[in-house]
Design a protein around this motif. Structure first.
Motif, PDB file in Angstrom:
ATOM      1  N   GLY A  82       3.085  -1.352   4.282  1.00 57.12           N
ATOM      2  CA  GLY A  82       2.796   0.019   3.889  1.00 57.12           C
ATOM      3  C   GLY A  82       4.066   0.737   3.477  1.00 57.12           C
ATOM      4  O   GLY A  82       5.098   0.626   4.146  1.00 57.12           O
ATOM      5  N   VAL A  97       0.849  -1.192   0.000  1.00 54.61           N
ATOM      6  CA  VAL A  97       0.000   0.000   0.000  1.00 54.61           C
ATOM      7  C   VAL A  97       0.882   1.238   0.000  1.00 54.61           C
ATOM      8  O   VAL A  97       1.633   1.478   0.947  1.00 54.61           O
ATOM      9  N   PRO A 152      -4.091   6.702  -1.582  1.00 52.61           N
ATOM     10  CA  PRO A 152      -3.276   5.484  -1.612  1.00 52.61           C
ATOM     11  C   PRO A 152      -3.366   4.762  -2.954  1.00 52.61           C
ATOM     12  O   PRO A 152      -4.284   4.995  -3.736  1.00 52.61           O
ATOM     13  N   PHE A 198       1.109   5.039   0.495  1.00 59.09           N
ATOM     14  CA  PHE A 198       0.257   5.959   1.241  1.00 59.09           C
ATOM     15  C   PHE A 198       1.067   7.150   1.724  1.00 59.09           C
ATOM     16  O   PHE A 198       2.289   7.210   1.575  1.00 59.09           O
ATOM     17  N   ALA A 252      -6.576   3.370   6.388  1.00 55.81           N
ATOM     18  CA  ALA A 252      -5.724   2.735   7.401  1.00 55.81           C
ATOM     19  C   ALA A 252      -6.483   1.806   8.350  1.00 55.81           C
ATOM     20  O   ALA A 252      -6.066   0.656   8.557  1.00 55.81           O
ATOM     21  N   THR A 275      -3.113   0.597  -3.884  1.00 56.85           N
ATOM     22  CA  THR A 275      -3.089  -0.699  -3.200  1.00 56.85           C
ATOM     23  C   THR A 275      -2.803  -1.797  -4.217  1.00 56.85           C
ATOM     24  O   THR A 275      -3.518  -1.920  -5.216  1.00 56.85           O
ATOM     25  N   LEU A 307       5.594  -0.675   8.282  1.00 55.76           N
ATOM     26  CA  LEU A 307       5.512   0.566   7.520  1.00 55.76           C
ATOM     27  C   LEU A 307       6.933   1.005   7.190  1.00 55.76           C
ATOM     28  O   LEU A 307       7.774   1.132   8.084  1.00 55.76           O
ATOM     29  N   CYS A 365      -5.892   8.191   2.708  1.00 59.90           N
ATOM     30  CA  CYS A 365      -5.034   7.160   3.304  1.00 59.90           C
ATOM     31  C   CYS A 365      -5.407   6.934   4.764  1.00 59.90           C
ATOM     32  O   CYS A 365      -5.361   5.802   5.264  1.00 59.90           O
ATOM     33  N   ARG A 381       1.116   5.030  12.623  1.00 59.30           N
ATOM     34  CA  ARG A 381       1.033   3.626  13.062  1.00 59.30           C
ATOM     35  C   ARG A 381       0.327   3.513  14.410  1.00 59.30           C
ATOM     36  O   ARG A 381      -0.566   2.673  14.596  1.00 59.30           O
ATOM     37  N   LEU A 417      -7.373  -1.369   6.518  1.00 58.19           N
ATOM     38  CA  LEU A 417      -6.227  -2.250   6.302  1.00 58.19           C
ATOM     39  C   LEU A 417      -5.865  -3.004   7.579  1.00 58.19           C
ATOM     40  O   LEU A 417      -5.538  -4.200   7.537  1.00 58.19           O
TER      41      LEU A 417
END
Length: 642
Positions: free
Chosen positions: A318, A286, A372, A288, A299, A374, A347, A295, A338, A302
């Motif tokens: 990510g 992803v 984003p 982002f 989140a 994906t 990430l 995004c 996060r 996801l």
């Protein structure tokens, strides 16, 4: 704790850690204040209206940005009735305002970091809310704009879709715009007669849409994003209006695989996307940005997908493209992101938010069109689908359709059995192990033999000639993941099309059949210098890469090899990352000052892999020359220590 107030003007670099942070408890507030706020976004006095709700519970203030029905809690709040500070650190955004004397008016500034050297400041005003009369007298009945509209924005080559809700005879309008890259989130506003106004402020973006309903029923107006963007837009009713297929916009560059891609985590550790601990039946990458509202909408979904499908074999990574390009600042924003969404997957920092630079940094896509983006991949790294943008909760039905599509792709990827995956992996490994592979090193040739022994895979490296100085054969564990071959902790890329095994981080290092470093050229009968030079203009990027590699092996690139040097310099700007990296390695074998100058010009390239290859080439030139250190070597060593 007493609230701390920072004086105006406010500098984002000194966000106070002592401000009162909104509590997550749900106690009934003992005091509520509502502010009717606005931002000055237009040159002609256009103001974007929005609402702020302030609630005090046990002495602690909480604040909410209201885009009905959305209610966004502000993470950091300080308010004493005279001074107001609302900070959204995850967006690098803050509102600071002061009450004007004994009035109910507040005046201040919304400040937003938009890039490394770009800080936007937008005038802010607010007043304590005064409820409107129970019955408002309308001079003109409002036009009705409810329904679906085909929309054209001045700057967008693709058609957008407007979806509006309005009760007959009511002047309140809700809705959003869907575009090829996402949506404009929850918009709310009014229509007075034929004049429509919709707006949204979420702490990151400030959107204002105005339009007039024409005699022919079409809409024509203007759009503002903050005080830095303004364009016109038009719309016509179309119940069948749809945006372009988000799964059909972006293509994967087949020259690139996961073995070619590595980015740092927030601790600075480089992480290969082909790393064994990231392997899974179904994979998602992803792209982002923490600054991107769509995004932020994606989140939590996801995180939900990872928790739901992770036990069955889903792995998400990510890749963050951030605003400043300064690692420490951007890493901090990613960590906030996060923690804010309790993200349970890795990430990594992949580049900057500029889409052109992001395309260079992430060369696996033909173009980064939206954040984003994906990407759905199979267990062996093949791309199953790419989705551009994200239709968030504000889009209603479109959001539900997106969720169903994502989960359908995941289920399809998870449907392949473990037995099928094992059988295919064994087949590929046995094909590789049917012959030995040779690497040319400064100390001589090294032979690699791959074998399966009792169900485990091993790589045996044998130095030639085998004597006391060369050492003994070295056996390592071998792991094959798609085209990524791990030998111990060392990553190689199996390039089946050219019949070689490449070091994805060193363009000059490869393994090949004995005595044949470029099998593709041998198979095509390309061997003379003239034929090799002609192949540098071939349409196939792998043929260009192999021809360049062969020429570099056969002659040093010096001022005497003018034609070859000119071609190598030209290929530094080739569309193919593999060719560009090989050109940098080739020029690293030269002492010509033109090569040094061209390499230095590419040290700031957005692509990390190419930048490292350029730095390595310059380091090689400096080491070969010896003597006094060139002044540019310090800059080179920051990228590649050598």
């Amino acid at each position: 704790m007493n609230p701390v107030f920072l004086p105006l003007p406010f500098l984002l670099a000194v966000l106070s850690p002592h401000c009162l942070v909104g509590s997550s408890t749900h106690l009934e507030p003992d005091r509520v204040e509502r502010l009717d706020a606005s931002l000055a976004v237009g040159e002609n006095g256009e103001r974007l209206p929005f609402r702020i709700d302030l609630e005090r519970t046990d002495g602690t203030w909480r604040a909410f940005l209201i885009n009905d029905p959305e209610r966004i809690e502000v993470p950091e709040v300080a308010y004493d009735g005279s001074h107001l500070r609302l900070a959204l650190p995850h967006y690098r955004s803050v509102i600071l305002a002061e009450r004007q004397g004994a009035s109910d008016a507040f005046v201040g500034t919304w400040t937003k970091v938009r890039g490394a050297a770009r800080i936007a400041k937008v005038p802010f005003e607010a007043r304590l809310h005064v409820p409107p009369p129970a019955r408002r007298v309308r001079r003109v009945l409002p036009k009705n704009v409810a329904g679906r509209w085909a929309v054209h924005f001045e700057s967008d080559e693709n058609e957008a879709v407007g979806v509006f809700q309005q009760e007959i005879g009511d002047d309140e309008v809700h809705g959003t715009f869907l575009t090829a890259t996402g949506d404009y989130r929850y918009l709310v506003g009014r229509i007075e007669g034929a004049d429509l106004e919709l707006s949204c402020f979420d702490g990151a973006h400030a959107f204002l849409f105005r339009a007039t309903v024409g005699e022919d029923g079409t809409l024509s107006g203007a759009f503002w994003s903050g005080n830095w963007w303004n364009e016109t837009w038009t719309a016509r009713r179309d119940p069948a209006a749809r945006v372009v297929d988000a799964f059909a916009q972006t293509r994967w560059n087949e020259e690139i695989s996961l073995a070619d891609l590595a980015f740092p985590n927030t601790d600075g550790e480089m992480v290969s996307l082909a790393r064994p601990d990231l392997r899974a039946k179904a994979r998602m990458l992803v792209l982002f940005g923490t600054w991107c509202p769509n995004c932020n909408d994606e989140a939590p979904y996801l995180a939900e997908l990872q928790r739901t499908f992770g036990p069955r074999g889903l792995s998400i990574v990510g890749l963050a493209f951030e605003l400043t390009g300064h690692f420490e600042e951007d890493a901090h924003q990613v960590e906030l992101f996060r923690d804010r969404y309790s993200i349970p997957f890795p990430l990594l920092l992949a580049g900057t938010a500029d889409k052109a630079a992001a395309t260079e940094a992430f060369a696996a896509l033909d173009r980064v069109r939206s954040f984003p983006t994906t990407i759905f991949l199979t267990w062996d790294g093949r791309v199953e689908a790419i989705h551009s943008g994200y239709a968030g909760p504000a889009t209603g039905r479109a959001h539900e359709e997106l969720r169903r599509a994502f989960e359908t792709h995941i289920e399809r990827l998870l449907s392949e059995s473990d037995a099928q995956i094992l059988a295919e992996t064994v087949r590929r490994f046995e094909a590789l192990s049917s012959s030995s592979w040779w690497e040319e090193t400064p100390d001589g040739e090294v032979e690699l033999r791959l074998q399966r022994d009792g169900g485990s895979d091993a790589a045996i490296r044998i130095p030639h000639p085998l004597d006391e100085e060369a050492g003994k054969p070295l056996t390592s564990e071998a792991v094959l993941l798609g085209d990524a071959l791990w030998i111990g902790n060392e990553l190689w890329k199996v390039d089946a099309a050219t019949e070689v095994i490449l070091d994805p981080f060193d363009a000059g290092r490869r393994m090949h059949p004995k005595g044949n470093p470029t099998p593709l050229l041998f198979r095509k009968g390309i061997s003379t210098p003239g034929a090799l030079l002609a192949a540098l203009a071939a349409e196939d990027p792998k043929l260009r890469r192999e021809a360049l590699y062969a020429l570099a092996l056969e002659q040093q690139v010096t001022a005497d090899g003018t034609d070859f040097l000119v071609e190598a310099l030209r290929l530094l700007a080739d569309p193919s990352l593999g060719v560009r990296r090989t050109a940098a390695w080739t020029l690293g074998r030269s002492d010509d000052e033109r090569a040094v100058g061209a390499l230095l010009d590419n040290l700031d390239d957005p692509n990390r892999s190419f930048r490292r290859e350029v730095a390595r080439a310059l380091h090689t030139i400096a080491a070969r020359r010896g003597g006094e250190r060139p002044p540019w070597l310090k800059r080179v060593e920051e990228i590649y220590p050598g």
